[in-house]
Write a protein that holds these residues in place. Structure first.
Motif, PDB file in Angstrom:
ATOM      1  N   LEU A  92       0.812  -1.212   0.000  1.00  0.00           N
ATOM      2  CA  LEU A  92       0.000   0.000   0.000  1.00  0.00           C
ATOM      3  C   LEU A  92       0.849   1.267   0.000  1.00  0.00           C
ATOM      4  O   LEU A  92       1.868   1.345   0.686  1.00  0.00           O
ATOM      5  N   GLY A  93       0.386   2.259  -0.745  1.00  0.00           N
ATOM      6  CA  GLY A  93       0.975   3.585  -0.675  1.00  0.00           C
ATOM      7  C   GLY A  93       0.374   4.378   0.466  1.00  0.00           C
ATOM      8  O   GLY A  93      -0.516   3.900   1.187  1.00  0.00           O
ATOM      9  N   ASP A  94       0.832   5.600   0.652  1.00  0.00           N
ATOM     10  CA  ASP A  94       0.384   6.421   1.775  1.00  0.00           C
ATOM     11  C   ASP A  94      -1.129   6.668   1.754  1.00  0.00           C
ATOM     12  O   ASP A  94      -1.784   6.615   2.798  1.00  0.00           O
ATOM     13  N   ASP A  95      -1.682   6.930   0.581  1.00  0.00           N
ATOM     14  CA  ASP A  95      -3.119   7.204   0.492  1.00  0.00           C
ATOM     15  C   ASP A  95      -3.950   6.004   0.888  1.00  0.00           C
ATOM     16  O   ASP A  95      -4.963   6.122   1.588  1.00  0.00           O
ATOM     17  N   ASP A  96      -3.526   4.816   0.436  1.00  0.00           N
ATOM     18  CA  ASP A  96      -4.283   3.613   0.771  1.00  0.00           C
ATOM     19  C   ASP A  96      -4.119   3.230   2.243  1.00  0.00           C
ATOM     20  O   ASP A  96      -5.038   2.705   2.865  1.00  0.00           O
TER      21      ASP A  96
END
Length: 243
Positions: A92-96
């Motif tokens: 996951l990236g930061d937004d997710d």
């Protein structure tokens, strides 16, 4: 929830074994380096089935809070793997990660974490406001949750007008606002007397049953451990007992 490019996964791109809400494999976390390095976790592995209340116990510094922070996506491990409700957190990236914490995890802290100038009802409604839930729907959900934790008559009181046990019950209601799949609680009874702490832990157990959620709770109180479905004991960053 946002899609991520560049190799990052989405929030539903991996399956977990049937019935498992949390899968932790060989988790490692070190703070600092060299002679001053602190090895907080040294290869921790465990599963948490859906619908169970699992307690973490251990002395201060054993790694309990580190485990909670990693499972909750608040920190990143140096090694190992965490799968939460079908999602591999490493993908996951930061937004997710932000979306996962907002939509699928409810946090309860020892310090309650309520906003002093807001009423009990307004505190419970904060996560719903952040998701822009319509006012009528939000008010209905807040009313239901305050009823669930036995505080319907205290909806208009601010935290300073409530006892410690009442404040923690408001915090539990707030943690449930977005219908999370998992509740993470770090020493939720640490500031409460024994009787009030037992009442709050009873409530957490009842919430797990009635709301069909899973709970991972760190506590050092031996009386409260008896209410858990399972107890994991941590010592020096390792699990030494699973009962």
């Amino acid at each position: 929830m946002s899609e991520q490019s560049g190799g990052h996964g989405t929030l539903a791109d991996i399956g977990t074994p049937t019935g498992e809400m949390v899968v932790v494999e060989d988790l490692r976390r070190t703070y600092g380096s060299g002679d001053t390095a602190v090895h907080a976790l040294r290869g921790v592995s465990f599963n948490v089935p859906r619908g169970e209340l699992v307690a973490l116990r251990g002395r201060s510094g054993s790694g309990k809070t580190t485990v909670l922070n990693l499972v909750g996506g608040l920190d990143t491990p140096d090694g190992g793997r965490i799968i939460l409700d079908g999602t591999d957190l490493a993908g996951l990236g930061d937004d997710d990660l932000l979306a996962l914490r907002r939509d699928r995890i409810g946090f309860v802290f020892q310090s309650f974490g309520l906003i002093p100038i807001l009423t009990a009802a307004e505190n419970v409604g904060v996560p719903l406001r952040l998701r822009k839930v319509p006012a009528r729907e939000r008010e209905a959900r807040v009313g239901l949750l305050l009823s669930l934790v036995g505080l319907s008559d205290h909806a208009d009181q601010r935290p300073g007008e409530l006892s410690g046990g009442q404040q923690q019950r408001v915090a539990i209601a707030r943690a449930l606002a977005n219908n999370p799949a998992l509740i993470i609680a770090d020493e939720p009874t640490g500031q409460l007397d024994a009787d009030t702490g037992l009442t709050v832990m009873d409530l957490l157990r009842a919430v797990v049953r009635s709301e069909s959620v899973t709970a991972l709770v760190a506590t050092h109180d031996t009386q409260l451990l008896a209410l858990a479905d399972r107890v994991l004991e941590l010592r020096d960053g390792r699990i030494v007992e699973d009962v």
